[in-house]
Design a protein around this motif. Structure first.
Motif, PDB file in Angstrom:
ATOM      1  N   SER A  12    -118.777  18.193   4.853  1.00  0.00           N
ATOM      2  CA  SER A  12    -118.650  18.677   6.224  1.00  0.00           C
ATOM      3  C   SER A  12    -117.852  17.707   7.086  1.00  0.00           C
ATOM      4  O   SER A  12    -117.058  18.114   7.927  1.00  0.00           O
ATOM      5  N   ARG A  13    -118.071  16.397   6.860  1.00  0.00           N
ATOM      6  CA  ARG A  13    -117.334  15.405   7.647  1.00  0.00           C
ATOM      7  C   ARG A  13    -115.842  15.435   7.351  1.00  0.00           C
ATOM      8  O   ARG A  13    -115.045  14.960   8.163  1.00  0.00           O
ATOM      9  N   ARG A  14    -115.455  15.972   6.212  1.00  0.00           N
ATOM     10  CA  ARG A  14    -114.029  16.084   5.904  1.00  0.00           C
ATOM     11  C   ARG A  14    -113.448  17.426   6.345  1.00  0.00           C
ATOM     12  O   ARG A  14    -112.273  17.501   6.725  1.00  0.00           O
ATOM     13  N   LEU A  15    -114.246  18.493   6.280  1.00  0.00           N
ATOM     14  CA  LEU A  15    -113.712  19.823   6.561  1.00  0.00           C
ATOM     15  C   LEU A  15    -113.347  20.001   8.035  1.00  0.00           C
ATOM     16  O   LEU A  15    -112.352  20.662   8.347  1.00  0.00           O
ATOM     17  N   LEU A  16    -114.125  19.428   8.946  1.00  0.00           N
ATOM     18  CA  LEU A  16    -113.784  19.566  10.366  1.00  0.00           C
ATOM     19  C   LEU A  16    -112.457  18.882  10.690  1.00  0.00           C
ATOM     20  O   LEU A  16    -111.581  19.502  11.321  1.00  0.00           O
ATOM     21  N   PRO A  17    -112.236  17.622  10.280  1.00  0.00           N
ATOM     22  CA  PRO A  17    -110.904  17.037  10.503  1.00  0.00           C
ATOM     23  C   PRO A  17    -109.799  17.819   9.793  1.00  0.00           C
ATOM     24  O   PRO A  17    -108.693  17.946  10.337  1.00  0.00           O
ATOM     25  N   LEU A  18    -110.092  18.341   8.606  1.00  0.00           N
ATOM     26  CA  LEU A  18    -109.091  19.148   7.901  1.00  0.00           C
ATOM     27  C   LEU A  18    -108.732  20.385   8.710  1.00  0.00           C
ATOM     28  O   LEU A  18    -107.560  20.776   8.792  1.00  0.00           O
ATOM     29  N   ALA A  19    -109.751  21.028   9.293  1.00  0.00           N
ATOM     30  CA  ALA A  19    -109.490  22.202  10.127  1.00  0.00           C
ATOM     31  C   ALA A  19    -108.574  21.839  11.293  1.00  0.00           C
ATOM     32  O   ALA A  19    -107.628  22.573  11.611  1.00  0.00           O
ATOM     33  N   LEU A  20    -108.834  20.693  11.916  1.00  0.00           N
ATOM     34  CA  LEU A  20    -107.980  20.246  13.026  1.00  0.00           C
ATOM     35  C   LEU A  20    -106.571  19.918  12.538  1.00  0.00           C
ATOM     36  O   LEU A  20    -105.594  20.138  13.265  1.00  0.00           O
ATOM     37  N   VAL A  21    -106.457  19.401  11.316  1.00  0.00           N
ATOM     38  CA  VAL A  21    -105.135  19.131  10.738  1.00  0.00           C
ATOM     39  C   VAL A  21    -104.338  20.421  10.631  1.00  0.00           C
ATOM     40  O   VAL A  21    -103.153  20.477  11.010  1.00  0.00           O
ATOM     41  N   PHE A  22    -104.968  21.489  10.134  1.00  0.00           N
ATOM     42  CA  PHE A  22    -104.248  22.755   9.980  1.00  0.00           C
ATOM     43  C   PHE A  22    -103.846  23.335  11.326  1.00  0.00           C
ATOM     44  O   PHE A  22    -102.760  23.911  11.465  1.00  0.00           O
ATOM     45  N   MET A  84    -100.314  11.164   5.079  1.00  0.00           N
ATOM     46  CA  MET A  84     -99.867  10.222   6.105  1.00  0.00           C
ATOM     47  C   MET A  84     -98.349  10.165   6.171  1.00  0.00           C
ATOM     48  O   MET A  84     -97.752  10.179   7.256  1.00  0.00           O
ATOM     49  N   ALA A  85     -97.715  10.117   4.994  1.00  0.00           N
ATOM     50  CA  ALA A  85     -96.248  10.055   4.959  1.00  0.00           C
ATOM     51  C   ALA A  85     -95.640  11.301   5.583  1.00  0.00           C
ATOM     52  O   ALA A  85     -94.673  11.226   6.360  1.00  0.00           O
ATOM     53  N   GLY A  86     -96.197  12.479   5.265  1.00  0.00           N
ATOM     54  CA  GLY A  86     -95.685  13.718   5.834  1.00  0.00           C
ATOM     55  C   GLY A  86     -95.856  13.767   7.342  1.00  0.00           C
ATOM     56  O   GLY A  86     -94.949  14.196   8.074  1.00  0.00           O
ATOM     57  N   ALA A  87     -97.024  13.323   7.839  1.00  0.00           N
ATOM     58  CA  ALA A  87     -97.279  13.347   9.275  1.00  0.00           C
ATOM     59  C   ALA A  87     -96.348  12.391  10.023  1.00  0.00           C
ATOM     60  O   ALA A  87     -95.787  12.740  11.069  1.00  0.00           O
ATOM     61  N   LEU A  88     -96.173  11.186   9.501  1.00  0.00           N
ATOM     62  CA  LEU A  88     -95.300  10.216  10.164  1.00  0.00           C
ATOM     63  C   LEU A  88     -93.839  10.654  10.100  1.00  0.00           C
ATOM     64  O   LEU A  88     -93.078  10.437  11.055  1.00  0.00           O
ATOM     65  N   ALA A  89     -93.437  11.272   8.978  1.00  0.00           N
ATOM     66  CA  ALA A  89     -92.072  11.795   8.884  1.00  0.00           C
ATOM     67  C   ALA A  89     -91.859  12.918   9.895  1.00  0.00           C
ATOM     68  O   ALA A  89     -90.807  12.996  10.548  1.00  0.00           O
ATOM     69  N   GLY A  90     -92.862  13.794  10.036  1.00  0.00           N
ATOM     70  CA  GLY A  90     -92.755  14.864  11.024  1.00  0.00           C
ATOM     71  C   GLY A  90     -92.659  14.327  12.438  1.00  0.00           C
ATOM     72  O   GLY A  90     -91.869  14.824  13.256  1.00  0.00           O
ATOM     73  N   PHE A  91     -93.456  13.290  12.733  1.00  0.00           N
ATOM     74  CA  PHE A  91     -93.401  12.666  14.063  1.00  0.00           C
ATOM     75  C   PHE A  91     -92.014  12.079  14.327  1.00  0.00           C
ATOM     76  O   PHE A  91     -91.416  12.320  15.383  1.00  0.00           O
ATOM     77  N   ALA A  92     -91.500  11.321  13.358  1.00  0.00           N
ATOM     78  CA  ALA A  92     -90.188  10.691  13.546  1.00  0.00           C
ATOM     79  C   ALA A  92     -89.084  11.727  13.666  1.00  0.00           C
ATOM     80  O   ALA A  92     -88.187  11.621  14.520  1.00  0.00           O
ATOM     81  N   VAL A 185    -102.067  14.551  13.656  1.00  0.00           N
ATOM     82  CA  VAL A 185    -102.373  14.708  12.229  1.00  0.00           C
ATOM     83  C   VAL A 185    -102.503  13.340  11.566  1.00  0.00           C
ATOM     84  O   VAL A 185    -103.446  13.086  10.800  1.00  0.00           O
ATOM     85  N   ALA A 186    -101.579  12.455  11.854  1.00  0.00           N
ATOM     86  CA  ALA A 186    -101.624  11.114  11.260  1.00  0.00           C
ATOM     87  C   ALA A 186    -102.922  10.402  11.636  1.00  0.00           C
ATOM     88  O   ALA A 186    -103.551   9.741  10.791  1.00  0.00           O
ATOM     89  N   PHE A 187    -103.344  10.528  12.894  1.00  0.00           N
ATOM     90  CA  PHE A 187    -104.596   9.894  13.329  1.00  0.00           C
ATOM     91  C   PHE A 187    -105.792  10.485  12.592  1.00  0.00           C
ATOM     92  O   PHE A 187    -106.692   9.749  12.139  1.00  0.00           O
ATOM     93  N   LEU A 188    -105.837  11.810  12.459  1.00  0.00           N
ATOM     94  CA  LEU A 188    -106.956  12.458  11.781  1.00  0.00           C
ATOM     95  C   LEU A 188    -107.050  12.021  10.322  1.00  0.00           C
ATOM     96  O   LEU A 188    -108.142  11.756   9.808  1.00  0.00           O
ATOM     97  N   VAL A 189    -105.902  11.944   9.664  1.00  0.00           N
ATOM     98  CA  VAL A 189    -105.898  11.526   8.262  1.00  0.00           C
ATOM     99  C   VAL A 189    -106.348  10.078   8.141  1.00  0.00           C
ATOM    100  O   VAL A 189    -107.181   9.733   7.293  1.00  0.00           O
ATOM    101  N   LEU A 190    -105.808   9.223   8.993  1.00  0.00           N
ATOM    102  CA  LEU A 190    -106.132   7.799   8.932  1.00  0.00           C
ATOM    103  C   LEU A 190    -107.600   7.530   9.235  1.00  0.00           C
ATOM    104  O   LEU A 190    -108.251   6.709   8.581  1.00  0.00           O
ATOM    105  N   ARG A 191    -108.149   8.234  10.210  1.00  0.00           N
ATOM    106  CA  ARG A 191    -109.499   7.942  10.686  1.00  0.00           C
ATOM    107  C   ARG A 191    -110.599   8.667   9.904  1.00  0.00           C
ATOM    108  O   ARG A 191    -111.672   8.110   9.679  1.00  0.00           O
ATOM    109  N   PHE A 192    -110.330   9.917   9.476  1.00  0.00           N
ATOM    110  CA  PHE A 192    -111.426  10.746   8.980  1.00  0.00           C
ATOM    111  C   PHE A 192    -111.284  11.223   7.531  1.00  0.00           C
ATOM    112  O   PHE A 192    -112.259  11.741   6.979  1.00  0.00           O
TER     113      PHE A 192
END
Length: 410
Positions: A12-22, A84-92, A185-192
């Protein structure tokens, strides 16, 4: 002695951040995707040839990048790092696009950073699959379908919101907000989201054989079947405004209402098919969805009024919900040891469908837009035949030494 938390709490602790990622990935892509041609025309001042080349290369570079990363992602427990790589590439990439207006610099950004950001969608589904497998594997398809629904909801809300931002502040703010979403997205992946180990199907246990996987011919037929049905879906959306106005005597507003109606019906149906997947075979639900697509395309081809096309959106939404919501989990079931590769193959069918739909749209422009739905009918019949012919005949997955894999287990 520390007490280990129950498995369902960890999941459950992973699915909520995953939902926010999507949701965040859906908002970022929906902010820029529908307006890319407008951006190239109005902000970059690219001509028709340069715009066409850009619109072809952009999805193809994303397909190639996702395919390469998808094959790599299943060999080692690096899925979190890839997210993380995908999120940071998207940000840049989005942050740079907010300010750059040189065509060739943007072209370079698209085939590198933007293409790398495209791995977020399939790799997030692959990550979700491994998390869901740690809970109740029988409900994995429902979980995947629910996450896919969140992405669709983001796409319903994203384009209208982006249009408001674009009208008042321009492309700089539109791409800037997309960049912020990638940073979220990068923050969610890094933190959760901790790293996941290898797929459970890869681990060789003493008391049972490796999980069976479908043969190569089966996978190729299924990918071809899903690709041609996706082509029909893309072509149908592209032709809708002109078909409604030129052939059915309606307006562009009517076409927009029809497309919005389809999206509104699609979301609850996607959740419904996800729940049905816990009681019925996923393959059967997908076949039912393609049959609905055939019925819709036949109705559209013969439609004589706008209301007939509007009523038929129930069939169209059922097709999108069944195939869009369940095809990923179905392919993951067939390749349990390779969730990254399985997800990438399915998600790549959409951009490939975009490319294949382009020449078909040209034919419809020349011979009439009703032809587009006739072509779609033929494509959906072909897709159904390919899916039905591709009956899974399992082969044994290659054995992977258990000691090597356990190093990556969380």
């Amino acid at each position: 002695m520390a007490v280990k938390p129950p498995a369902h709490d960890s999941m459950s602790r992973r699915l909520l951040p995953l939902a926010l990622v999507f949701v965040a990935v859906g908002i970022s892509t929906s902010f820029v995707g529908p307006y890319l041609a407008l951006f190239l025309s109005d902000a970059v001042h690219a001509g028709p040839v340069k715009t066409t080349v850009f619109l072809l290369v952009a999805p193809l570079s994303g397909v190639l990048m996702s395919w390469l990363v998808g094959r790599l992602s299943d060999r080692r427990p690096i899925r979190r790092r890839l997210l993380m790589a995908g999120a940071l590439a998207g940000f840049a990439g989005a942050a740079a696009t907010a300010f750059v207006r040189d065509y060739w610099v943007l072209f370079a950004l698209t085939v590198t950073l933007t293409a790398l950001a495209g791995i977020l969608f399939p790799q997030a589904f692959a990550y979700a699959r491994q998390v869901l497998q740690q809970g109740d594997p029988k409900r994995a398809a429902m979980g995947i379908s629910s996450l896919r629904t969140l992405f669709s909801v983001a796409w319903v809300a994203g384009p209208p919101l982006a249009a408001l931002v674009l009208a008042d502040w321009g492309f700089t703010y539109t791409y800037g907000l997309a960049a912020i979403m990638y940073l979220v997205v990068a923050f969610l992946v890094l933190r959760f989201l901790p790293e996941v180990g290898p797929p459970a199907a890869q681990v060789r246990h003493v008391d049972r054989a490796p999980a069976p996987e479908a043969g190569r011919l089966t996978i190729m037929l299924l990918v071809a079947g899903f690709t041609v049905t996706q082509t029909a879906q893309v072509l149908g959306v592209q032709a809708m405004p002109l078909f409604v106005s030129d052939d059915l005597g309606g307006s562009v507003r009517d076409a927009g209402l029809i497309l919005g109606l389809c999206a509104a019906i699609e979301i609850p149906l996607m959740l419904g098919f996800g729940m049905l997947s816990t009681r019925f075979p996923v393959r059967g639900l997908i076949v039912f969805g393609v049959v609905c697509a055939i019925a819709y395309q036949a109705t559209a081809t013969l439609a004589g009024s706008v209301w007939v096309l509007a009523a038929a959106q129930v069939l169209n939404a059922a097709f999108i919900a069944a195939v869009g919501g369940l095809a990923i989990s179905y392919m993951q079931d067939l390749l349990p040891a390779h969730p990254g590769r399985a997800t990438t193959m399915i998600t790549n069918t959409f951009p490939i469908g975009q490319v294949l739909a382009a020449p078909a749209f040209g034919l419809a422009q020349h011979f009439g837009f009703r032809l587009a739905y006739g072509l779609n009918l033929a494509l959906c019949v072909l897709g159904l035949a390919l899916i039905l012919f591709a009956r899974p005949r399992p082969r044994i997955a290659p054995e992977v030494p258990e000691t090597a894999l356990l190093r990556g287990r969380v």
